[in-house]
Design an enzyme around this catalytic site. Structure first.
Site, PDB file in Angstrom:
ATOM      1  N   PRO A 223      23.541  92.571 109.783  1.00  0.00           N
ATOM      2  CA  PRO A 223      23.381  91.092 109.087  1.00  0.00           C
ATOM      3  C   PRO A 223      22.305  91.558 108.212  1.00  0.00           C
ATOM      4  O   PRO A 223      22.115  91.022 107.094  1.00  0.00           O
ATOM      5  CB  PRO A 223      22.743  90.132 110.237  1.00  0.00           C
ATOM      6  N   VAL A 225      21.519  94.150 106.022  1.00  0.00           N
ATOM      7  CA  VAL A 225      21.906  94.791 104.850  1.00  0.00           C
ATOM      8  C   VAL A 225      23.095  93.789 104.432  1.00  0.00           C
ATOM      9  O   VAL A 225      23.056  93.910 103.158  1.00  0.00           O
ATOM     10  CB  VAL A 225      22.811  96.022 105.362  1.00  0.00           C
ATOM     11  N   GLY A 226      23.687  92.938 105.182  1.00  0.00           N
ATOM     12  CA  GLY A 226      24.537  92.057 104.515  1.00  0.00           C
ATOM     13  C   GLY A 226      24.119  91.038 103.630  1.00  0.00           C
ATOM     14  O   GLY A 226      24.570  90.723 102.705  1.00  0.00           O
ATOM     15  N   GLU A 243      31.602  91.557 107.055  1.00  0.00           N
ATOM     16  CA  GLU A 243      31.969  91.784 108.315  1.00  0.00           C
ATOM     17  C   GLU A 243      30.350  92.432 109.090  1.00  0.00           C
ATOM     18  O   GLU A 243      30.294  93.510 108.980  1.00  0.00           O
ATOM     19  CB  GLU A 243      32.963  92.826 108.751  1.00  0.00           C
ATOM     20  N   CYS A 277      30.771  96.956 116.905  1.00  0.00           N
ATOM     21  CA  CYS A 277      30.182  95.581 116.302  1.00  0.00           C
ATOM     22  C   CYS A 277      30.398  94.644 117.446  1.00  0.00           C
ATOM     23  O   CYS A 277      29.655  93.475 117.461  1.00  0.00           O
ATOM     24  CB  CYS A 277      30.357  95.592 115.059  1.00  0.00           C
TER      25      CYS A 277
END
Length: 501
Positions: A223, A225-226, A243, A277
Site C-alpha cells: 500500500p 508504494v501503491g 494490487e 500477499c
C-alpha cells in the site's frame, strides 16, 4: 551494443591513464536507459493505434506464443526462481507456472465472447436508437511486478493486456534478478519491442517509466508504494490497477474442524515462506479451542516441513526469505513482539547465512506489537483469541480493509455473518488462498488493499475502455420534439417525462 560501447570506453580510459569515474558511468547508464525508454514508449504508442483493430485471432496468436515459450522453458523458469530464493520446484510449478498457463488458456477460450460488443436495452425516451458497449484497448500499459511471485505477477497482467489488445512495458523486480533476466529473455525471444518490452533496473528505472503518459498502469506491491504509483499516475491521468496487500485475517470458530483448518492455514501461511500477499496474516481463534488448535498447527507444520524429523531447515519443500534486508525486518518484528510480551509457541529459529526463517507461531499478542500493526509478509503467525463473533468482527472492522479474509466453521449461519459484516477484496470459507486460482472470480482489493480487479474477464476489462456507442436513425426521433424553441407542446412533453418516466 550499448554494453560493448561502455566497456570499450572503460578500457580506453585505462589505456590513456585517465581515472575511471564509476558515478559518471552510472549516470551514463541511467541516461542511456532513459533514452531507450523514450524510444520504446514511442514505438508502442504507434503500435497501440494499430492494435485497436486487432482481431480475436491476432490476439490469440500472441497469447499462444507466450504459452509455447513457457511450456518449452519450464526447467529454465524453475531454475531462475529457485536461484532467487530457493523456492521448491513443486511450488514454482503450481504458484508460478500453472497460474500463468491457466490464465492464458482461459483467455484463449473466452476471448471471442469478451470482445463481442454488448447490446444494451433502449429506454422509451430513446426510441429509434440502438446502443451497445464496444471494448477497445486502452493503449500503452505499464506492468510493475513484485518480487514475491516474480514470474506469475509479471506475466499474469501481461495476459490481460494482450487479451485487451494493449501494448505493454514490464518492470520486473530488481530483488529477484535471475527471474527478471528470464522474463526479459522470454519477452525478447517472443515479442517485438513495439508489442511488449522489459526494462530491468532499480528505482531510477521505475521513476523514469512512471514519467511517461501510460494509458494504464498495473502495479502489484505494498500500500505504501501503491500511493506513490497513484500519485505518479495522476500527473498523466493514467488509469490504475493497484494490487496491494494488508493484514488478511483468518477466523477459526469453536465449530471449526480444527485439523482441517490448521492444515489449510499452515499451507496458506507458509507456502513461499510466508511471502504471499493473501497469506493469513493473523488468526482470530475462539478461546475455547485455542489450545487444541495450536497443537494442530504444530502437528501440521511438522507433517509438511519436517516429516523425517531432521529439521525444517533441511526440507526441500520450504523456501527462503528473498533477501537479508527482509530477513532483518522479520527479526525486528519478532524481537519487538517478544519484548512486549508475546510468547513463542513454535519455531523462531533463524539462519542468516541462508536467509532461513523457521515457520513461527506466537501467542499473547497485543495491538502495541508491530506484528499486529503492519503486514508481516513472512513466516510469523500471530494467534489472537476471541470470546464471541461480534468481538472478532469488530476487531477486523477496526482495521484497514484487507485483501483477503478467511473463515473456518461448520456453521453456515456463522459463515454468512462473517461474509455480510466485513469488507475485503475476497473472502473464502474453509480454505485459504485458493480464490486466486479461480479465473472466473475477480481478484483485487478494496481501499487500502487495492483498486481495480484482475484475472480472466476482469483483467480484460481492466485494460479495456468500455466505450459507449449509440446509433440514431435519420429523420424524426423521439428527442426532436424536445428541441427549442420550447413551446406549449414541448413543455407538456417534458413535464410528462418528468412525471411518468
Amino acid at each position: 551494443m550499448l554494453k560493448l560501447f561502455q566497456l570499450s570506453k572503460y578500457v580506453l580510459n585505462l589505456i590513456i591513464h585517465k581515472p575511471f569515474n564509476f558515478q559518471t558511468m552510472q549516470k551514463e547508464n541511467i541516461d542511456i536507459n532513459a533514452t531507450l525508454i523514450d524510444q520504446v514508449f514511442e514505438m508502442q504508442k504507434a503500435q497501440a493505434i494499430k492494435m485497436r483493430m486487432s482481431s480475436v485471432n491476432q490476439r490469440i496468436i500472441l497469447l499462444k506464443k507466450l504459452l509455447d515459450w513457457i511450456k518449452s522453458h519450464q526447467v529454465d523458469i524453475r531454475r531462475a526462481i529457485h536461484a532467487d530464493f530457493k523456492k521448491p520446484y513443486p511450488e514454482i510449478d503450481i504458484s508460478e507456472i500453472f497460474v500463468v498457463t491457466s490464465e492464458i488458456k482461459h483467455a484463449i477460450n473466452h476471448l471471442e465472447a469478451w470482445m463481442k460488443p454488448k447490446k444494451v436495452s433502449t429506454p422509451i425516451t430513446m426510441l429509434g436508437s440502438s446502443s451497445y458497449i464496444h471494448y477497445e484497448p486502452k493503449g500503452v500499459s505499464l506492468i510493475i511486478a513484485p518480487w514475491n511471485y516474480p514470474f506469475n505477477l509479471a506475466l499474469g497482467p501481461l495476459v490481460s493486456a494482450l487479451s485487451a489488445g494493449c501494448t505493454a512495458i514490464i518492470k520486473p523486480s530488481e530483488i529477484t534478478p535471475h527471474t527478471s533476466a528470464l522474463i526479459r529473455r522470454l519477452v525478447d525471444e517472443t515479442f517485438d519491442k513495439s508489442q511488449v518490452a522489459v526494462f530491468e533496473g532499480e528505482i531510477d528505472t521505475a521513476q523514469k517509466l512512471l514519467e511517461k503518459p501510460f494509458d494504464h498502469i498495473f502495479f502489484t506491491g505494498s500500500p505504501a508504494v501503491g500511493k506513490i504509483i497513484m500519485k505518479a499516475a495522476a500527473e498523466n491521468l493514467s488509469s490504475v490497477t493497484l494490487e496491494l496487500g494488508g493484514k488478511s485475517p483468518a477466523i477459526v470458530d469453536k465449530q471449526a474442524d480444527l485439523t482441517d483448518a490448521a492444515t489449510k492455514i499452515v499451507w496458506g501461511k507458509f507456502v513461499n515462506c510466508g511471502q504471499t500477499c493473501i497469506a493469513p496474516d493473523y488468526v482470530l481463534v475462539h478461546q475455547s479451542v485455542q489450545i487444541p488448535f495450536l497443537e494442530e498447527l504444530k502437528a501440521q507444520i511438522q507433517k509438511m516441513y519436517d516429516p523425517s524429523e531432521k529439521g525444517i531447515e533441511k526440507s526441500k519443500d520450504y523456501a527462503r526469505i528473498v533477501s537479508t534486508k527482509h530477513l532483518k525486518r522479520l527479526k525486528h518484528l519478532m524481537a519487538d513482539a517478544e519484548l512486549k510480551g508475546a510468547q513463542l509457541f513454535f519455531g523462531g529459529y533463524v539462519n542468516e547465512d541462508d536467509n532461513f526463517f523457521e515457520p513461527t507461531v506466537i501467542t499473547n499478542v497485543t495491538d502495541e506489537m508491530e506484528v499486529l500493526q503492519e503486514e508481516i509478509f513472512g513466516p510469523i503467525l500471530p494467534i489472537k483469541p476471541y470470546d464471541d463473533i461480534e468481538e472478532a468482527l469488530g476487531y477486523i472492522n477496526s482495521k484497514p480493509k484487507p485483501l483477503a479474509l478467511y473463515v473456518f466453521s461448520k456453521d453456515e449461519k456463522q459463515i454468512q455473518e462473517v461474509f455480510k459484516n466485513t469488507s475485503s477484496g475476497g473472502v473464502v470459507a474453509n480454505d485459504c488462498v485458493l480464490h486466486f486460482l479461480q479465473n472466473e472470480l475477480p481478484f483485487g482489493g478494496v481501499n487500502n488493499s487495492g483498486i481495480g480487479k484482475a484475472h480472466g474477464h476482469f483483467g480484460f476489462l481492466a485494460f479495456s475502455n468500455e466505450k459507449a456507442v449509440l446509433k440514431q436513425r435519420i429523420g424524426f426521433t423521439a428527442s426532436k420534439p424536445l428541441f427549442p424553441p420550447y413551446g406549449f407542446t414541448s413543455k407538456k412533453i417534458i413535464q410528462s417525462i418528468l412525471k411518468w418516466l
